[in-house]
Write an enzyme that holds these catalytic residues in place. Structure first.
Site, PDB file in Angstrom:
ATOM      1  N   ARG A 233       0.845  -1.185   0.000  1.00 13.94           N
ATOM      2  CA  ARG A 233       0.000   0.000   0.000  1.00 13.94           C
ATOM      3  C   ARG A 233       0.886   1.243   0.000  1.00 13.94           C
ATOM      4  O   ARG A 233       1.879   1.318   0.719  1.00 13.94           O
ATOM      5  CB  ARG A 233      -0.931   0.025   1.224  1.00 13.94           C
ATOM      6  CG  ARG A 233      -2.045  -0.996   1.187  1.00 13.94           C
ATOM      7  CD  ARG A 233      -3.070  -0.675   0.120  1.00 13.94           C
ATOM      8  NE  ARG A 233      -4.159  -1.641   0.072  1.00 13.94           N
ATOM      9  CZ  ARG A 233      -4.194  -2.705  -0.722  1.00 13.94           C
ATOM     10  NH1 ARG A 233      -3.157  -2.943  -1.519  1.00 13.94           N
ATOM     11  NH2 ARG A 233      -5.217  -3.519  -0.733  1.00 13.94           N
ATOM     12  N   GLU A 262      -2.446   7.648  -5.026  1.00 11.94           N
ATOM     13  CA  GLU A 262      -2.743   7.053  -6.329  1.00 11.94           C
ATOM     14  C   GLU A 262      -4.217   7.149  -6.732  1.00 11.94           C
ATOM     15  O   GLU A 262      -4.550   7.047  -7.908  1.00 11.94           O
ATOM     16  CB  GLU A 262      -2.316   5.591  -6.364  1.00 11.94           C
ATOM     17  CG  GLU A 262      -3.147   4.673  -5.490  1.00 11.94           C
ATOM     18  CD  GLU A 262      -2.626   3.234  -5.511  1.00 11.94           C
ATOM     19  OE1 GLU A 262      -3.426   2.331  -5.789  1.00 11.94           O
ATOM     20  OE2 GLU A 262      -1.429   3.034  -5.248  1.00 11.94           O
ATOM     21  N   HIS A 294       0.000  -0.276  -9.684  1.00 15.62           N
ATOM     22  CA  HIS A 294      -0.752  -1.173  -8.809  1.00 15.62           C
ATOM     23  C   HIS A 294      -1.186  -2.444  -9.556  1.00 15.62           C
ATOM     24  O   HIS A 294      -2.356  -2.818  -9.547  1.00 15.62           O
ATOM     25  CB  HIS A 294      -1.983  -0.452  -8.248  1.00 15.62           C
ATOM     26  CG  HIS A 294      -2.435  -1.008  -6.925  1.00 15.62           C
ATOM     27  ND1 HIS A 294      -2.892  -0.216  -5.908  1.00 15.62           N
ATOM     28  CD2 HIS A 294      -2.498  -2.271  -6.454  1.00 15.62           C
ATOM     29  CE1 HIS A 294      -3.236  -0.960  -4.869  1.00 15.62           C
ATOM     30  NE2 HIS A 294      -2.994  -2.230  -5.187  1.00 15.62           N
TER      31      HIS A 294
END
Length: 331
Positions: A233, A262, A294
């Site tokens: 994360r 993000e 991601h």
């Protein structure tokens, strides 16, 4: 009954539609759920979301007014959902508690080796028929030290690969993983792990206690030539502090599959727009930094397991069953 799924990638859509076939109809949207798009969900009892959807107070209020009673999140992380508000509104919230740990662990290693061996720079050069080796020297991982922050299933999978490279293993977690101990991992304080590791990888969840786990002090405590990888994360790293250290010429490489700001950037095409995030814009200019969007979880196996679990969460909700995936139970 028709289910509305937000933030569905093109590769995911046929998999989601096939998985729900014979159970429920599903409408897939590529837009993410936020305050602007929440009204679209009016009339849908069940809404399926991704980790980059924003389910704060106002969004949840709008969903409730529109008749939504269940949130089926297609991810393990759920820090994007205000669970207290969902509970107060009587909504059911479920997530995917498990999917292939190998997808993320293998991608973390991909990032580590890419920055170590300067793969992106080498590829760019050869496309221009520049075959020099200047500036491309990496180093062996064999005999070096890998520090694993978070030794659950993903951390364990990463450690097994590191063990295969012949690396010394250091671990940090609230509890020791016997499988990692069997690999020869030594559990040490975080400060010792950061000081002694040549490769540091993050595999802990984002919680208030882990927000900026890697802060300015932690970064200063790392070796100047360390490799840092984050495929967990974005909020685990203080990005502004990381940029400050990179400007000082520190670190062999940094591989980031996540970024703390993000939301609203990742998973969409911003190539024709001016990026207003100065920190991210500066971050991607460093030659020893590799940022991906991601995608560590994004394998056929992992996505398939995520979708299967999501379908089961919906079926359990409809049948009044409760599983380990339920974060907020049906009221």
């Amino acid at each position: 009954m028709e289910i509305l799924a937000f933030g569905v990638q093109a590769d995911e859509k046929p998999l989601i539609e096939r998985a729900f076939q014979g159970h429920h109809e599903v409408r897939c949207l590529d837009v993410f759920l936020n305050e602007d798009t929440a009204p679209i969900a009016a009339g849908y009892e069940i809404v399926c979301t991704s980790v980059n959807c924003g389910l704060g107070n106002r969004v949840l209020q709008t969903l409730t007014v529109g008749g939504t009673q269940m949130i089926a999140q297609r991810s393990t992380g759920f820090n994007n959902i205000d669970l207290k508000v969902a509970e107060r509104l009587g909504m059911t919230v479920a997530r995917v508690s498990y999917y292939s740990p190998y997808a993320v662990a293998e991608f973390a290693w991909t990032l580590a080796m890419a920055v170590n061996r300067r793969i992106v720079r080498a590829s760019t050069r050869t496309r221009d028929f520049d075959f020099r080796l200047d500036g491309l020297m990496g180093r062996d991982m064999h005999g070096r030290t890998a520090g694993v922050l978070g030794t659950g299933k993903i951390g364990e999978a990463f450690a097994r690969i590191a063990h295969g490279f012949g690396m010394r293993l250091l671990g940090w977690d609230v509890a020791e993983n016997p499988a990692c101990v069997d690999l020869g991992m030594e559990y040490v304080p975080k400060e010792q792990l950061l000081a002694e590791s040549d490769l540091i990888t993050l595999h802990v969840p984002l919680m208030p206690q882990t927000q900026h786990l890697i802060d300015a002090d932690a970064l200063k405590g790392m070796k100047d030539d360390a490799i840092l990888v984050n495929s967990s994360r974005g909020g685990l790293i203080d990005t502004a502090a990381l940029v400050a250290e990179l400007r000082e010429g520190r670190f062999t490489g940094v591989g980031l599959d996540v970024y703390e700001a993000e939301a609203g950037l990742f998973f969409v095409d911003r190539s024709l727009e001016a990026i207003e995030d100065d920190t991210l814009a500066r971050l991607v200019t460093f030659p020893n930094v590799l940022v991906t969007s991601h995608q560590a979880y994004y394998t056929r196996e992992a996505v398939g397991q995520i979708i299967e679990a999501t379908v089961q969460n919906v079926l359990d909700y409809r049948a009044g069953r409760r599983s380990e995936n339920v974060l907020v139970p049906r009221s």
